[in-house]
Design a protein around this motif. Structure first.
Motif, mmCIF file in Angstrom:
data_model
loop_
_atom_site.group_PDB
_atom_site.id
_atom_site.type_symbol
_atom_site.label_atom_id
_atom_site.label_comp_id
_atom_site.label_asym_id
_atom_site.label_seq_id
_atom_site.Cartn_x
_atom_site.Cartn_y
_atom_site.Cartn_z
ATOM 1 N N LEU A 279 84.653 48.150 -30.583
ATOM 2 C CA LEU A 279 85.725 49.013 -30.092
ATOM 3 C C LEU A 279 85.461 50.453 -30.509
ATOM 4 O O LEU A 279 85.575 51.373 -29.710
ATOM 5 C CB LEU A 279 87.074 48.554 -30.642
ATOM 6 C CG LEU A 279 88.285 49.393 -30.240
ATOM 7 C CD1 LEU A 279 88.496 49.365 -28.731
ATOM 8 C CD2 LEU A 279 89.542 48.906 -30.965
ATOM 9 N N HIS A 280 85.097 50.636 -31.785
ATOM 10 C CA HIS A 280 84.821 51.973 -32.317
ATOM 11 C C HIS A 280 83.337 52.086 -32.672
ATOM 12 O O HIS A 280 82.834 51.308 -33.479
ATOM 13 C CB HIS A 280 85.668 52.244 -33.552
ATOM 14 C CG HIS A 280 87.148 52.201 -33.296
ATOM 15 N ND1 HIS A 280 87.782 53.079 -32.452
ATOM 16 C CD2 HIS A 280 88.111 51.366 -33.771
ATOM 17 C CE1 HIS A 280 89.070 52.806 -32.407
ATOM 18 N NE2 HIS A 280 89.300 51.772 -33.190
ATOM 19 N N GLU B 190 82.802 46.950 -37.918
ATOM 20 C CA GLU B 190 83.946 46.171 -37.437
ATOM 21 C C GLU B 190 83.733 44.684 -37.689
ATOM 22 O O GLU B 190 82.624 44.174 -37.504
ATOM 23 C CB GLU B 190 84.154 46.387 -35.932
ATOM 24 C CG GLU B 190 84.772 47.718 -35.588
ATOM 25 C CD GLU B 190 85.060 47.855 -34.097
ATOM 26 O OE1 GLU B 190 85.953 48.630 -33.756
ATOM 27 O OE2 GLU B 190 84.377 47.210 -33.275
ATOM 28 N N HIS C 281 87.044 48.353 -40.101
ATOM 29 C CA HIS C 281 88.045 48.114 -39.062
ATOM 30 C C HIS C 281 88.015 46.635 -38.705
ATOM 31 O O HIS C 281 86.955 46.009 -38.731
ATOM 32 C CB HIS C 281 87.736 48.968 -37.826
ATOM 33 C CG HIS C 281 88.786 48.880 -36.763
ATOM 34 N ND1 HIS C 281 88.628 48.127 -35.617
ATOM 35 C CD2 HIS C 281 90.015 49.427 -36.668
ATOM 36 C CE1 HIS C 281 89.714 48.234 -34.862
ATOM 37 N NE2 HIS C 281 90.573 49.012 -35.474
ATOM 38 N N LEU D 92 89.057 43.717 -35.799
ATOM 39 C CA LEU D 92 89.471 43.379 -34.432
ATOM 40 C C LEU D 92 90.092 41.991 -34.480
ATOM 41 O O LEU D 92 89.412 41.016 -34.809
ATOM 42 C CB LEU D 92 88.267 43.381 -33.487
ATOM 43 C CG LEU D 92 87.705 44.724 -33.052
ATOM 44 C CD1 LEU D 92 86.435 44.516 -32.231
ATOM 45 C CD2 LEU D 92 88.730 45.508 -32.235
ATOM 46 N N ASN E 88 98.266 39.169 -30.548
ATOM 47 C CA ASN E 88 99.134 40.332 -30.323
ATOM 48 C C ASN E 88 99.910 40.760 -31.566
ATOM 49 O O ASN E 88 100.701 41.689 -31.508
ATOM 50 C CB ASN E 88 100.120 40.050 -29.175
ATOM 51 C CG ASN E 88 101.020 38.852 -29.465
ATOM 52 O OD1 ASN E 88 100.941 38.250 -30.533
ATOM 53 N ND2 ASN E 88 101.866 38.514 -28.512
ATOM 54 N N PRO F 112 92.229 49.298 -41.516
ATOM 55 C CA PRO F 112 92.994 49.346 -40.274
ATOM 56 C C PRO F 112 92.563 48.240 -39.316
ATOM 57 O O PRO F 112 91.447 47.712 -39.425
ATOM 58 C CB PRO F 112 92.661 50.734 -39.703
ATOM 59 C CG PRO F 112 91.360 51.103 -40.313
ATOM 60 C CD PRO F 112 91.320 50.456 -41.671
ATOM 61 N N HIS F 113 93.452 47.895 -38.395
ATOM 62 C CA HIS F 113 93.126 46.819 -37.452
ATOM 63 C C HIS F 113 93.636 47.155 -36.059
ATOM 64 O O HIS F 113 94.505 48.004 -35.886
ATOM 65 C CB HIS F 113 93.729 45.482 -37.919
ATOM 66 C CG HIS F 113 95.233 45.442 -37.802
ATOM 67 N ND1 HIS F 113 96.065 45.812 -38.847
ATOM 68 C CD2 HIS F 113 96.050 45.098 -36.780
ATOM 69 C CE1 HIS F 113 97.325 45.683 -38.464
ATOM 70 N NE2 HIS F 113 97.349 45.254 -37.210
ATOM 71 N N THR F 114 93.082 46.460 -35.096
ATOM 72 C CA THR F 114 93.545 46.515 -33.713
ATOM 73 C C THR F 114 93.709 45.090 -33.220
ATOM 74 O O THR F 114 92.799 44.271 -33.384
ATOM 75 C CB THR F 114 92.527 47.244 -32.803
ATOM 76 O OG1 THR F 114 92.326 48.577 -33.294
ATOM 77 C CG2 THR F 114 93.021 47.314 -31.363
ATOM 78 N N VAL F 115 94.880 44.772 -32.666
ATOM 79 C CA VAL F 115 95.083 43.443 -32.081
ATOM 80 C C VAL F 115 94.665 43.498 -30.611
ATOM 81 O O VAL F 115 94.925 44.485 -29.916
ATOM 82 C CB VAL F 115 96.545 42.960 -32.226
ATOM 83 C CG1 VAL F 115 96.885 42.718 -33.687
ATOM 84 C CG2 VAL F 115 97.532 43.929 -31.614
ATOM 85 N N VAL F 116 94.018 42.439 -30.156
ATOM 86 C CA VAL F 116 93.491 42.393 -28.790
ATOM 87 C C VAL F 116 93.877 41.047 -28.176
ATOM 88 O O VAL F 116 93.388 39.993 -28.606
ATOM 89 C CB VAL F 116 91.956 42.542 -28.766
ATOM 90 C CG1 VAL F 116 91.455 42.610 -27.322
ATOM 91 C CG2 VAL F 116 91.504 43.770 -29.550
#
Length: 201
Positions: free
Chosen positions: A6-7, A12, A104, A106, A110, A119-123
């Motif tokens: 993602l980044h 990640e 990070h 992933l 949700n 930090p995180h990102t939900v996908v």
């Protein structure tokens, strides 16, 4: 085509779980850090692969990944903190064990309980979008399947070798006939018909 990250220029880790919808057994999660330029056309969401493909890919992932780890939350813990929190905790435990600290995360899904300092990102459906999450889904699924096969040897009446603890008709019929095992999740509706008066062995 699944995305490698993602980044860009960030370490990640993809995270996914297996066994959340089961009536029995632990929930497993995996965290995987792949090289940023990683390519593997066979890597996909574990649900889209055959069992033999998953196990073959597990060897490839473990060989190629910069880091990987598996976290486990047992049925008794699931009953105390609920399955959603248990899924997050299993992911945290997987990240805890990574030999490389990611910058990070992933997360497939949700929602997520933040991991301290990362930090995180939900996908949503991330296992069909990102290579690292797909890799995590394969590790979580295969290691949990191995675990359920071991439990099946102890309690063959529930057919866990085939159903892996999921609520099939045969599984629920065995619970109705034989009662619940110590590996069943006491807070789940095991019979599926509103009857919660089961004796746990």
């Amino acid at each position: 085509m699944l995305l490698p990250y993602l980044h860009e220029n960030v370490i990640e880790a993809g995270c996914d779980e297996a066994g959340r919808g089961c009536l029995a057994g632990a929930v497993y999660a995996a965290a995987v850090v792949l090289p940023p330029d990683y390519k593997n056309d066979l890597l996909n969401d574990s649900k889209q692969l055959t069992e033999s493909q998953r196990y073959a890919l597990r060897e490839v992932i473990e060989r190629d990944a910069w880091a990987w780890a598996v976290g486990v939350v047992e049925p008794q813990e699931i009953d105390k903190i609920n399955i959603l929190n248990a899924s997050f905790l299993a992911m945290h435990r997987a990240v805890d064990q990574l030999k490389i600290r990611p910058q990070h995360l992933l997360i497939d899904g949700n929602r997520f309980n933040p991991y301290p300092g990362i930090p995180h990102t939900v996908v949503v459906k991330g296992d069909a979008k990102f290579l690292s999450i797909a890799a995590a889904s394969i590790l979580a699924k295969t290691y949990r399947d191995d675990y359920m096969k071991r439990l099946d040897a102890e309690y063959p009446v529930y057919d866990w070798r085939s159903n892996k603890g999921y609520p099939t008709k045969k599984h629920r019929a065995a619970i109705a006939l034989h009662g619940a095992s110590p590996y069943h999740r006491a807070t789940f509706n095991l019979l599926g018909d509103g009857q919660l008066s089961l004796d746990f062995k």
